[in-house]
Scaffold this motif. Sequence first.
Motif, PDB file in Angstrom:
ATOM      1  N   VAL A  89       0.829  -1.201   0.000  1.00  0.00           N
ATOM      2  CA  VAL A  89       0.000   0.000   0.000  1.00  0.00           C
ATOM      3  C   VAL A  89       0.862   1.250   0.000  1.00  0.00           C
ATOM      4  CG1 VAL A  89      -1.701   1.333   1.252  1.00  0.00           C
ATOM      5  CG2 VAL A  89      -1.827  -1.142   1.229  1.00  0.00           C
ATOM      6  N   PHE A  90       1.860   1.231   0.854  1.00  0.00           N
ATOM      7  CA  PHE A  90       2.703   2.407   1.002  1.00  0.00           C
ATOM      8  C   PHE A  90       3.333   2.790  -0.333  1.00  0.00           C
ATOM      9  CE2 PHE A  90       6.230   4.963   2.411  1.00  0.00           C
ATOM     10  CZ  PHE A  90       5.710   5.622   3.504  1.00  0.00           C
ATOM     11  N   VAL A  91       3.850   1.778  -1.033  1.00  0.00           N
ATOM     12  CA  VAL A  91       4.525   2.043  -2.299  1.00  0.00           C
ATOM     13  C   VAL A  91       3.520   2.443  -3.373  1.00  0.00           C
ATOM     14  CG1 VAL A  91       5.890   1.009  -4.142  1.00  0.00           C
ATOM     15  CG2 VAL A  91       6.460   0.553  -1.738  1.00  0.00           C
ATOM     16  N   VAL A  92       2.449   1.662  -3.494  1.00  0.00           N
ATOM     17  CA  VAL A  92       1.499   1.886  -4.593  1.00  0.00           C
ATOM     18  C   VAL A  92       0.903   3.281  -4.542  1.00  0.00           C
ATOM     19  CG1 VAL A  92      -0.768   1.243  -5.486  1.00  0.00           C
ATOM     20  CG2 VAL A  92       0.936  -0.521  -5.016  1.00  0.00           C
ATOM     21  N   ILE A  93       0.458   3.724  -3.362  1.00  0.00           N
ATOM     22  CA  ILE A  93      -0.203   5.026  -3.340  1.00  0.00           C
ATOM     23  C   ILE A  93       0.781   6.164  -3.556  1.00  0.00           C
ATOM     24  CG2 ILE A  93      -2.192   4.308  -1.978  1.00  0.00           C
ATOM     25  CD1 ILE A  93      -0.915   5.477   0.445  1.00  0.00           C
ATOM     26  N   ARG A  94       2.079   5.874  -3.407  1.00  0.00           N
ATOM     27  CA  ARG A  94       3.041   6.943  -3.677  1.00  0.00           C
ATOM     28  C   ARG A  94       3.469   6.967  -5.135  1.00  0.00           C
ATOM     29  NH1 ARG A  94       2.860   6.420   1.335  1.00  0.00           N
ATOM     30  NH2 ARG A  94       3.316   8.128   2.768  1.00  0.00           N
ATOM     31  N   ILE A  95       3.334   5.799  -5.791  1.00  0.00           N
ATOM     32  CA  ILE A  95       3.659   5.742  -7.224  1.00  0.00           C
ATOM     33  C   ILE A  95       2.493   6.284  -8.038  1.00  0.00           C
ATOM     34  CG2 ILE A  95       4.045   4.156  -9.148  1.00  0.00           C
ATOM     35  CD1 ILE A  95       5.608   2.405  -7.211  1.00  0.00           C
ATOM     36  N   ALA A  96       1.267   6.034  -7.548  1.00  0.00           N
ATOM     37  CA  ALA A  96       0.082   6.455  -8.296  1.00  0.00           C
ATOM     38  C   ALA A  96       0.118   7.966  -8.501  1.00  0.00           C
ATOM     39  CB  ALA A  96      -1.176   6.049  -7.536  1.00  0.00           C
ATOM     40  N   PRO A  97      -0.373   8.426  -9.651  1.00  0.00           N
ATOM     41  CA  PRO A  97      -0.343   9.867  -9.940  1.00  0.00           C
ATOM     42  C   PRO A  97      -1.260  10.650  -8.993  1.00  0.00           C
ATOM     43  CG  PRO A  97      -1.598   8.693 -11.627  1.00  0.00           C
ATOM     44  CD  PRO A  97      -0.967   7.658 -10.765  1.00  0.00           C
ATOM     45  N   GLY A  98      -0.977  11.946  -8.853  1.00  0.00           N
ATOM     46  CA  GLY A  98      -1.794  12.781  -7.975  1.00  0.00           C
ATOM     47  C   GLY A  98      -0.977  13.231  -6.785  1.00  0.00           C
ATOM     48  N   ASP A  99      -0.919  14.528  -6.540  1.00  0.00           N
ATOM     49  CA  ASP A  99      -0.097  15.051  -5.457  1.00  0.00           C
ATOM     50  C   ASP A  99      -1.003  15.564  -4.348  1.00  0.00           C
ATOM     51  OD1 ASP A  99       1.541  16.332  -3.748  1.00  0.00           O
ATOM     52  OD2 ASP A  99       2.621  17.485  -5.287  1.00  0.00           O
ATOM     53  N   PRO A 100      -0.944  14.975  -3.161  1.00  0.00           N
ATOM     54  CA  PRO A 100      -1.823  15.399  -2.074  1.00  0.00           C
ATOM     55  C   PRO A 100      -1.587  16.853  -1.669  1.00  0.00           C
ATOM     56  CG  PRO A 100      -0.138  13.882  -1.284  1.00  0.00           C
ATOM     57  CD  PRO A 100      -0.073  13.875  -2.772  1.00  0.00           C
ATOM     58  N   ILE A 101      -0.360  17.277  -1.744  1.00  0.00           N
ATOM     59  CA  ILE A 101      -0.051  18.634  -1.292  1.00  0.00           C
ATOM     60  C   ILE A 101      -0.659  19.658  -2.240  1.00  0.00           C
ATOM     61  CG2 ILE A 101       1.812  20.256  -0.756  1.00  0.00           C
ATOM     62  CD1 ILE A 101       1.591  17.906   1.171  1.00  0.00           C
ATOM     63  N   ALA A 102      -0.494  19.370  -3.548  1.00  0.00           N
ATOM     64  CA  ALA A 102      -1.059  20.287  -4.547  1.00  0.00           C
ATOM     65  C   ALA A 102      -2.553  20.432  -4.349  1.00  0.00           C
ATOM     66  CB  ALA A 102      -0.754  19.772  -5.950  1.00  0.00           C
ATOM     67  N   MET A 103      -3.219  19.329  -3.897  1.00  0.00           N
ATOM     68  CA  MET A 103      -4.663  19.384  -3.737  1.00  0.00           C
ATOM     69  C   MET A 103      -5.082  20.200  -2.521  1.00  0.00           C
ATOM     70  SD  MET A 103      -5.677  15.513  -4.774  1.00  0.00           S
ATOM     71  CE  MET A 103      -7.405  15.816  -4.975  1.00  0.00           C
ATOM     72  N   MET A 104      -4.150  20.339  -1.542  1.00  0.00           N
ATOM     73  CA  MET A 104      -4.504  21.042  -0.315  1.00  0.00           C
ATOM     74  C   MET A 104      -4.418  22.558  -0.478  1.00  0.00           C
ATOM     75  SD  MET A 104      -2.400  18.793   2.394  1.00  0.00           S
ATOM     76  CE  MET A 104      -2.891  19.720   3.828  1.00  0.00           C
ATOM     77  N   LEU A 105      -3.529  22.978  -1.380  1.00  0.00           N
ATOM     78  CA  LEU A 105      -3.260  24.408  -1.468  1.00  0.00           C
ATOM     79  C   LEU A 105      -4.067  25.052  -2.583  1.00  0.00           C
ATOM     80  CD1 LEU A 105       0.588  24.099  -0.981  1.00  0.00           C
ATOM     81  CD2 LEU A 105      -1.045  25.191   0.592  1.00  0.00           C
ATOM     82  N   PRO A 106      -4.363  26.301  -2.405  1.00  0.00           N
ATOM     83  CA  PRO A 106      -5.071  27.001  -3.486  1.00  0.00           C
ATOM     84  C   PRO A 106      -4.163  27.098  -4.700  1.00  0.00           C
ATOM     85  CG  PRO A 106      -4.348  28.540  -1.798  1.00  0.00           C
ATOM     86  CD  PRO A 106      -4.060  27.178  -1.258  1.00  0.00           C
ATOM     87  N   PRO A 107      -4.761  27.197  -5.895  1.00  0.00           N
ATOM     88  CA  PRO A 107      -3.931  27.327  -7.100  1.00  0.00           C
ATOM     89  C   PRO A 107      -3.037  28.557  -6.978  1.00  0.00           C
ATOM     90  CG  PRO A 107      -6.303  27.296  -7.648  1.00  0.00           C
ATOM     91  CD  PRO A 107      -6.198  27.262  -6.180  1.00  0.00           C
ATOM     92  N   GLY A 108      -1.833  28.450  -7.508  1.00  0.00           N
ATOM     93  CA  GLY A 108      -0.923  29.588  -7.477  1.00  0.00           C
ATOM     94  C   GLY A 108      -0.158  29.741  -6.178  1.00  0.00           C
ATOM     95  N   ALA A 109      -0.138  28.741  -5.339  1.00  0.00           N
ATOM     96  CA  ALA A 109       0.648  28.812  -4.113  1.00  0.00           C
ATOM     97  C   ALA A 109       2.123  28.794  -4.471  1.00  0.00           C
ATOM     98  CB  ALA A 109       0.317  27.620  -3.209  1.00  0.00           C
ATOM     99  N   SER A 110       2.902  29.451  -3.647  1.00  0.00           N
ATOM    100  CA  SER A 110       4.314  29.557  -3.975  1.00  0.00           C
ATOM    101  C   SER A 110       5.029  28.241  -3.721  1.00  0.00           C
ATOM    102  CB  SER A 110       4.953  30.646  -3.105  1.00  0.00           C
ATOM    103  OG  SER A 110       5.074  30.150  -1.785  1.00  0.00           O
ATOM    104  N   GLN A 111       6.162  28.059  -4.392  1.00  0.00           N
ATOM    105  CA  GLN A 111       6.938  26.831  -4.228  1.00  0.00           C
ATOM    106  C   GLN A 111       7.373  26.679  -2.779  1.00  0.00           C
ATOM    107  OE1 GLN A 111       7.348  24.518  -6.623  1.00  0.00           O
ATOM    108  NE2 GLN A 111       8.267  23.229  -5.046  1.00  0.00           N
TER     109      GLN A 111
END
Lengths: 298, 335
Positions: B24-46
């Motif tokens: 599980v640990f490996v698969v969900i990290r390989i699968a596409p999709g970034d949890p952090i990007a989803m938490m922040l509003p668009p245009g958040a700084s690096q």
Amino acid sequence: MSTPCLEIESLSATLANGVRVLRSVSLTVEPGEVRALVGESGAGKSMIGKAVLGVLPPSIRVVEGRITLEGTDLGNLSPRASRALIGARTALIPQDPLTALNPSRRIGPQMTDRLVRILGWDSAKADRRIRKLLDDVRIREPDRVLRCYPHELSGGMRQRVLIAAAFAAEPRLIVADEPTTALDVTVQKQILRLIAELQREHGTAILFVTHDLGVVAKISQKVTVLYAGKVVEQADTAALFAAPQHAYTRALMAATPRYTDPMASLRPVDEAVLAGLSAEIATADRNWKPNTKGSGHD
Amino acid sequence: MILQRTLTRLLTMIATLFGVAVVVFVVIRIAPGDPIAMMLPPGASQADIDRLRALYGLDKSLIEQFVIWLSGVVHGDFGTSISLRQNVLGLVLGRLPATLELSIFALLIALAIGLPLAVLGARERGTAVEAGIDVANGVALSIPDFLWGLVLILLFGVLMPVFEISGRVSPQLDLPFTTNFYLFESIVRLRFDLTANLLGHMFMPALALALPLAAIIAQLLKQSLKELLTLDYMVLARVKGFSETQVILREGLKNAALPTLTLVGVQFTFLIGGTVIVERLFSYEGLGNMAIDAVVNRDLPLIQGIVLVFALLFVVINLAVDMAYALLNPRLRHG
Ligand SMILES: Nc1ncnc2c1ncn2[C@@H]1O[C@H](COP(=O)(O)OP(=O)(O)OP(=O)(O)O)[C@@H](O)[C@H]1O
Ligand SMILES: [Mg+2]
């Protein structure tokens, strides 16, 4: 004359494909008498026993004949009533003690369930009765045996248990289907002696299925010889051994081992006799039509 | 001997859970999709992204992350949910009772349908009754649980609205419960009004989950019963005067249950797996429903926690089945 304990009249049965396995079999067992039913493997001996006890497999159809238990025609009863009557009046000593006991139930309840559940005895009485019979079949530690599972007992012990259970309900008729065949020779003798002893003591009629003429001579007063589902000869046991009437019976006797001539067991029944019998049966089958509806019970 | 067997068993269980954790640990990290990007509003700084990444430990290597997570798990700390910002263990344990109650209720329904059908079919073997049971089993089996859910919603939610089609309990009710085992607690507290309400909600999802399993139980048990019915001890029981039904129940059921039991155990784990979609369908607030949200939100710690709990459930069920098997089989019990 008293009412026979069991009367089979002209019983015929076929397989699903119409092949006959019993051919107008008639025989009678008088109260308290042991009738041996002898014949080679496949002759239909077990089939007759199963028909009497109402446990023929569904693939076997009774196409004619009548089975009367102590004057009651089983064919006139509903399946339920006939099963109740059979349960109350008869018992079975099966061929193979290894498979005739339920592997997941203890011996005690398997021995008493008929007494308590079918005959309505209270359990203390059933327990006393079973212990008495275990004593009769020389089982010395009834407490232990009653608590055992079947796999914890030897074949001989299990057959003793089954014999005790069969006699416990005081049936009028016992069907014993080769009760010693699955056991080794020394145990066979003990078991046979036990059955004979209990039979005398209780005066139970027995239909004793066997293929062993030695056993016939030891235990029975009457004998019916069966070949390919057909009765070829019936007589008093003593008379049959003194003067067998039918060629097949004589051939069967010649093929029975004696201590004086052990090789005889390897001698097959005479080919010519069998050929003659088969021709006779084939002719009879061609001309045969069932004359009554089957006796109905399953 | 027994100690050794228990020890082997325990090690196998731990190894299984470890394997599940790794996958599980490996698969969900390989699968596409970034949890952090989803938490922040668009245009958040690096810089914001990196800070958050470091906060959740996602900046470390995969192995490091795994070791940190696993040592937490061993100490009972499953991490913090990214989407819900709460302790994962608390979230999972809060939802688990709802799913357990649903699954067990479904199992009971499956047994209540499957057992009588198996006995009836064995008794009426070779007749039209048996053929009818076979057809019904075939239908129940070839429709998956979530489709049964839709069918049931149409039948009893829309056409003849008898049962509730959404939620676990009516929201306007006052709940006096101290645990999340609502159904169990309502019975213990003799609040049968609440029991009825809970059952009204639970019945359709449970039935949807139960139907395929009921068919499997009916089919397997009927088959083993039919095989047993020709055995000598069955014949002897008939000669004793027992009716066909009595013969089946007294002499057959226990022996036929043995081969059926193992498969029912496996199928029960499938049933629990089925709760994921069925709970969603009925908006039932259980673990499965939460699992879907977790996946949608890429909530890695929560997914890990839920999967691990499911895996633990499966392992425990397998153990229970094996123990029941040994208990039912006198040969194993003594040998
Ligand atoms: N369930 C069954 N279905 C079809 N045919 C059967 C079935 N049972 C027995 N038969 C056939 O019926 C005939 C009589 O069988 P039965 O068992 O009565 O023989 P038997 O005389 O008892 O022989 P054995 O000494 O081997 O026990 C045999 O030809 C057998 O093949
Ligand atoms: Mg036989």
